[in-house]
Scaffold this active site. Structure first.
Site, PDB file in Angstrom:
ATOM      1  CE  LYS A 110      -3.781   1.547   2.853  1.00  0.00           C
ATOM      2  NZ  LYS A 110      -4.946   1.738   3.783  1.00  0.00           N
ATOM      3  CG  ASP A 122       0.152  10.710  -4.407  1.00  0.00           C
ATOM      4  OD1 ASP A 122      -0.818   9.212  -3.982  1.00  0.00           O
ATOM      5  OD2 ASP A 122       0.531  11.347  -3.784  1.00  0.00           O
ATOM      6  CG  ASP A 251     -13.039  -2.082  -4.078  1.00  0.00           C
ATOM      7  OD1 ASP A 251     -14.591  -1.947  -3.988  1.00  0.00           O
ATOM      8  OD2 ASP A 251     -11.845  -1.832  -3.793  1.00  0.00           O
TER       9      ASP A 251
END
Length: 459
Positions: A110, A122, A251
């Site tokens: 992550k 980003d 998800d």
């Protein structure tokens, strides 16, 4: 110590399921957290800090595992709106390996940089977000919730701009250890693309690596049955822990029923069904008391996806078992946290109902309740004493004597107060890091949480 056993099982699915990507190049790699307890279970605890930083900050491949990170492809319902433009946007599958039980495990990231699925983001993670994920996973693991584990956090030396915290703010990259990163949305993507072969491959992969003991008249029925059991267990464990995940989109739910990807999470200060974690959850869709419903709804979306390769009855029959499985799992979770004996389903259900009724009526701190009544008996004086004389506790106090266990022996139960993780303490821990670069407050809290976990693990 467990020996290191690398794997590359994900490659068997084929290139339609992922995109090879490169990790971001960060200005710095400052090791802030390494989970040696988890590392020992996958044969990586002997890595030096330099080796650790090289693998989990610069993403040099682990020997014998994936030679390049893979951004996984998936779709999903986000707050019940279908989104076909998802996928790993700021993370990737870095490596696969076996744990001490021989299970296939994933190391996912992550904040590791942009991918084809970043959608103008980003690809980064704030250090505060990483610290919050450490706290969530450590606390949930200690409370017996089926969760991913924060494996590593490395500060990157970047300054990030965010709308929901003071900016610029420090950046980090996190690695989590999961049994699987295959999501419900992974199946939804194959169904959306009308890819029958892809769905069959994904079902076979999941059954082979995550649910080899699953049974059913067909592979699809067996997999849904396995998913129902995992989702019911997770919903129940969230309730017993007093936890609100905040973003239970399809998800964010994996096929193994592990909670993962912690964003706006909260622990509820009271047994309040309407308590929400995410400031953007205006309708309370993922509120504390609606999490079981949310996970059931998600299961039906998984079932809808698998209808492409299955008959209605193969999907419907296991899905209809969710309510009773959730009820049984809630008894396991609540009575397990209370540390009392199970009797029979009806009696167990009555006790759980009494617990919830008392907590709702008094709106007392649930952590204090479970702490004060561990093993089914009152300990000493408590600041919650006035709550226990409330009429709402009468049924509970009447039912508990038949359940009492041996008084808990761990020294934790003699403390003045339970170990908790409410939002004010999260902010205090972060303030010490943000204002003074003082990591001792976080480290002390992790030690306290793990001590509580040891106490809960004792019969």
């Amino acid at each position: 110590m467990t020996s290191y056993q690398p794997e590359t099982a994900i490659l068997s699915l084929g290139p339609d399921f992922f995109d090879p990507v490169e990790a971001a190049q960060f200005p710095q790699a400052i090791l802030r957290f390494r989970n040696d307890r988890a590392a020992a279970q996958v044969g990586l605890a002997d890595l030096s800090d330099a080796q650790w930083t090289d693998h989990f900050g610069r993403f040099t491949p682990l020997p014998g595992s994936l030679t390049q990170p893979l951004a996984l492809r998936y779709h999903g319902h986000q707050f019940r709106n279908y989104n076909p433009d998802l996928g790993d946007g700021r993370g990737f599958l870095f490596a696969q390996l076996r744990d001490e039980a021989g299970r296939l495990m994933d190391l996912g990231t992550k904040g590791s940089g942009t991918t084809p699925w970043s959608r103008a983001g980003d690809g980064r993670l704030t250090l505060k977000g990483a610290v919050r994920e450490i706290l969530a996973t450590e606390m949930l693991e200690a409370l017996g919730v089926h969760t991913s584990r924060t494996f590593s956090v490395i500060e990157t030396g970047e300054k990030l701009v965010r709308s929901d915290e003071p900016s610029p703010t420090r950046g980090a990259v996190l690695v989590r250890l999961n049994h699987s990163h295959v999501r419900y949305g992974s199946f939804q993507r194959q169904a959306y693309l009308q890819n029958h072969d892809g769905l069959h491959r994904l079902v076979d992969y999941a059954l082979t690596h995550f649910a080899p003991a699953a049974s059913g008249p067909t592979p699809v029925a067996a997999l849904i049955d396995y998913a129902v059991q995992g989702a019911a267990r997770l919903a129940a464990q969230f309730m017993a822990a007093g936890f609100v995940h905040g973003v239970l989109n399809t998800d964010n739910i994996n096929i193994t029923g592990e909670s993962f990807d912690y964003g706006p999470w909260r622990f509820a200060p009271a047994w309040d069904a309407s308590f929400t974690a995410a400031y953007f959850d205006h309708s309370g869709l993922y509120a504390f008391g609606r999490q079981a419903e949310a996970l059931q709804w998600n299961l039906y979306q998984l079932g809808n996806a698998l209808r492409l390769i299955a008959e209605v009855d193969e999907v419907k029959a296991p899905l209809e078992t969710y309510p009773q499985r959730y009820r049984s799992a809630l008894c396991d979770a609540v009575l397990g946290r209370l540390g009392v004996r199970r009797l029979d389903p009806d009696a167990d259900g009555a006790l759980v109902d009494a617990v919830q009724a008392a907590l709702v009526a008094t709106q007392m701190d649930p952590d204090r309740f479970f702490f004060d009544w561990r093993s089914g008996m009152r300990r000493g004086a408590s600041p919650a004493e006035h709550h226990y004389s409330h009429d709402a506790f009468a049924d509970l106090i009447r039912l508990l004597p038949a359940r009492t266990n041996t008084p808990p022996a761990h020294a934790y139960w003699a403390d003045d107060a339970p170990c908790t993780m409410l939002i004010d303490e999260v902010e205090t821990i972060w303030a010490a890091i943000a204002e003074r670069d003082d990591w001792s407050v976080l480290n002390d809290k992790i030690a306290a949480i793990r001590r509580m976990g040891e106490a809960h693990a004792q019969a």
